[in-house]
Design an enzyme around this catalytic site. Structure first.
Site, short mmCIF file in Angstrom:
data_model
loop_
_atom_site.label_atom_id
_atom_site.label_comp_id
_atom_site.label_asym_id
_atom_site.label_seq_id
_atom_site.Cartn_x
_atom_site.Cartn_y
_atom_site.Cartn_z
CB SER A 68 -1.02 0.05 1.18
OG SER A 68 -2.14 1.01 0.84
CG HIS A 73 1.64 15.26 4.23
ND1 HIS A 73 1.65 15.31 2.72
CD2 HIS A 73 1.03 14.04 4.33
CE1 HIS A 73 1.19 14.22 2.07
NE2 HIS A 73 0.68 13.39 2.88
CB CYS A 88 -3.13 -4.62 1.96
SG CYS A 88 -3.84 -3.01 0.98
#
Length: 123
Positions: A68, A73, A88
């Protein structure tokens, strides 16, 4: 079961990071390296990395994983960042990716949110 025998199940970890040096949060190269090393140590397959530096400060790093993704940020002027890892299946643990990243990146304080997605164990 989805095609190929894989369960539609995963674990998602979100971390709100605070009290971290602006120098740490604005070093996109070091952050990308630390995220990649943490993801690889957990056994993920890194398919690609995108790194973007904002003006005057701030960085976004995205790792595309076969399992995944991982994203970061940063907001250096506020000493804050947001970390996100979703994997996943049942093989990789996003908390381990975050722990390794936090240990090597001189992060300040953080708050973690975990959630499971999909339905584990249904076959």
């Amino acid at each position: 079961m989805a095609d190929g025998g894989h369960l539609a199940y995963g674990r998602h970890l979100l971390a709100d990071i605070a009290d971290t040096s602006a120098d740490v949060l604005n070093d996109g190269e070091a952050l990308a390296r630390a995220l990649t090393e943490a993801a690889l140590a957990e056994g993920t397959t890194v398919l690609g990395t995108i790194r973007h530096a904002f003006e005057p400060t701030g960085v976004t790093v995205l790792l595309l994983l076969a399992e995944s993704h991982v994203s970061l940020h940063t907001y250096p002027d506020e000493g804050r960042a947001f970390f996100d890892a979703f994997t996943c299946g049942e093989r990789c643990e996003p908390i381990n990716i975050f722990r390794r990243f936090a240990l090597t990146s001189a992060l300040g304080t953080y708050r973690i949110i975990h959630c499971e997605r999909g339905e584990a164990g249904k076959r």
